[in-house]
Design an enzyme around this catalytic site. Structure first.
Site, PDB file in Angstrom:
ATOM      1  CB  CYS A  47       4.297   4.835   4.007  1.00 35.88           C
ATOM      2  SG  CYS A  47       3.242   3.960   2.824  1.00 35.88           S
ATOM      3  CG  HIS A  57      -0.676   5.062   7.225  1.00 36.21           C
ATOM      4  ND1 HIS A  57       0.172   5.853   7.232  1.00 36.21           N
ATOM      5  CD2 HIS A  57      -0.454   4.027   6.348  1.00 36.21           C
ATOM      6  CE1 HIS A  57       1.210   5.341   6.307  1.00 36.21           C
ATOM      7  NE2 HIS A  57       0.720   4.307   5.592  1.00 36.21           N
ATOM      8  CD  GLU A  58      -2.452   0.700   7.063  1.00 36.80           C
ATOM      9  OE1 GLU A  58      -2.332   0.371   5.601  1.00 36.80           O
ATOM     10  OE2 GLU A  58      -1.501   0.794   7.821  1.00 36.80           O
ATOM     11  CG  HIS A  62      -2.408   3.030   1.867  1.00 38.81           C
ATOM     12  ND1 HIS A  62      -1.470   3.934   0.931  1.00 38.81           N
ATOM     13  CD2 HIS A  62      -1.546   2.970   3.111  1.00 38.81           C
ATOM     14  CE1 HIS A  62      -0.238   3.968   1.606  1.00 38.81           C
ATOM     15  NE2 HIS A  62      -0.444   3.395   2.800  1.00 38.81           N
TER      16      HIS A  62
HETATM   17  C1  FHF Z   1       4.212   1.108   9.042  1.00 38.11           C
HETATM   18  N1  FHF Z   1       6.326   1.156  10.112  1.00 38.11           N
HETATM   19  O1  FHF Z   1       3.922   0.099   9.391  1.00 38.11           O
HETATM   20  C2  FHF Z   1       5.472   1.972   9.442  1.00 38.11           C
HETATM   21  C3  FHF Z   1       6.502   2.123   8.265  1.00 38.11           C
HETATM   22  C4  FHF Z   1       1.230   5.085  11.094  1.00 38.11           C
HETATM   23  O2  FHF Z   1      -0.170   1.093   4.940  1.00 38.11           O
HETATM   24  O3  FHF Z   1       5.207   2.320  11.835  1.00 38.11           O
HETATM   25  O4  FHF Z   1       2.744   1.771   4.896  1.00 38.11           O
HETATM   26  F1  FHF Z   1       7.406  -1.702  13.583  1.00 38.11           F
HETATM   27  C5  FHF Z   1       0.900   0.853   5.727  1.00 38.11           C
HETATM   28  C6  FHF Z   1       6.275  -0.298  16.610  1.00 38.11           C
HETATM   29  C7  FHF Z   1       6.032   1.233  15.972  1.00 38.11           C
HETATM   30  C8  FHF Z   1       6.815  -1.155  15.494  1.00 38.11           C
HETATM   31  C9  FHF Z   1       6.244   1.221  14.497  1.00 38.11           C
HETATM   32  C10 FHF Z   1       1.078   3.777  10.294  1.00 38.11           C
HETATM   33  C11 FHF Z   1       2.274   3.446   9.492  1.00 38.11           C
HETATM   34  C12 FHF Z   1       1.872   2.087   8.532  1.00 38.11           C
HETATM   35  C13 FHF Z   1       2.908   0.460   7.022  1.00 38.11           C
HETATM   36  N2  FHF Z   1       6.803   0.632  12.591  1.00 38.11           N
HETATM   37  C14 FHF Z   1       6.095   1.281  11.841  1.00 38.11           C
HETATM   38  C15 FHF Z   1       6.920  -0.965  14.177  1.00 38.11           C
HETATM   39  C16 FHF Z   1       6.667   0.251  13.731  1.00 38.11           C
HETATM   40  C17 FHF Z   1       3.333   1.722   7.881  1.00 38.11           C
HETATM   41  N3  FHF Z   1       2.349   1.093   5.974  1.00 38.11           N
HETATM   42  C18 FHF Z   1       7.559   3.064   8.412  1.00 38.11           C
HETATM   43  C19 FHF Z   1       6.863   0.836   7.449  1.00 38.11           C
HETATM   44 ZN    ZN Z   2       1.460   3.329   4.140  1.00 30.35          ZN
END
Ligand code: FHF
Ligand code: ZN
Length: 190
Positions: free
Chosen positions: A110, A153-154, A157
């Site tokens: 996250c 996940h969103e 939040h």
């Molecule tokens: C991310 N990043 O985006 C994570 C975090 C499962 O509420 O998963 O906190 F950049 C939103 C391919 C695969 C390319 C994975 C939901 C995760 C949501 C953001 N990156 C990725 C990628 C990723 C959270 N968030 C580790 C930053």
């Molecule tokens: Zn998150």
């Protein structure tokens, strides 16, 4: 532009609040906010911009993560056909879901959590969602796979839930029971 300095981290009370419903159609202020959130995801996924501004690559962002307690989220990733998918959702909800659950093999992370938390985060494998888009149009979609996981996940939040709340504290790697494996009472016991 939004940077990591705009993202609030665990311990901030806003991450534990239930976010407020957003008025539809969107005000221009809320529309600009969603556009700025999507721009963050685009920047964070661009290796050069991410390096320059030290952005963590993200596939989703919820308004509460930038300290704004409103029911708005953006997602940007590829689907199972490897097509780019960009969604901006207002007042999103799950209207139905599979009994089957799923989880990310590698666990979740996250943008608001600056530490590794390992363990299985059970999610619905398939969901039917309703939301409004940037233009105030109602959208109904069926999501599965990674997209379904990111959406959940969103949505969490918006309800003050962090991904690690869903990890079994006594057995973090306990696999969720598939529904087809519901244990039947032994007929010989009758
Ligand atoms: C991310 N990043 O985006 C994570 C975090 C499962 O509420 O998963 O906190 F950049 C939103 C391919 C695969 C390319 C994975 C939901 C995760 C949501 C953001 N990156 C990725 C990628 C990723 C959270 N968030 C580790 C930053
Ligand atoms: Zn998150």
């Amino acid at each position: 532009m939004l940077t990591m300095d705009d993202i609030i981290r665990e311990g901030h009370p806003t991450l534990r609040k239930t976010a407020e419903e957003v008025e539809v159609p969107l005000t221009s202020e809320n529309k600009q906010l969603l556009e700025k959130m999507m721009e963050f995801l685009v920047h964070s996924q661009d290796p050069e911009i991410a390096e320059q501004y030290k952005l963590r690559p993200g596939v989703g962002l919820a308004a509460p993560q930038i300290g704004i307690s409103k029911r708005m989220v953006v997602m940007r990733t590829t689907d199972q056909q490897d097509e780019l998918v960009e969604y901006a959702f207002v007042n999103p909800r799950i209207v139905s879901h599979s009994a089957e659950t799923t989880y990310l093999e590698s666990g979740e992370g996250c943008l608001s959590v600056d530490r590794e938390v390992s363990g299985i985060v059970p999610r619905y494998a398939r969901i039917k969602i309703e939301a409004y888009d940037l233009n105030g149009n109602k959208v109904v979609k069926r999501l599965r796979g990674f997209l379904a996981i990111v959406f959940q996940h969103e949505l969490d939040h918006l309800n003050g839930i962090m991904f690690y709340d869903r990890i079994d504290e006594n057995d973090p790697f306990k696999k969720p029971l598939p529904p087809q494996e519901v244990i039947k009472r032994n007929e010989l016991d009758e």
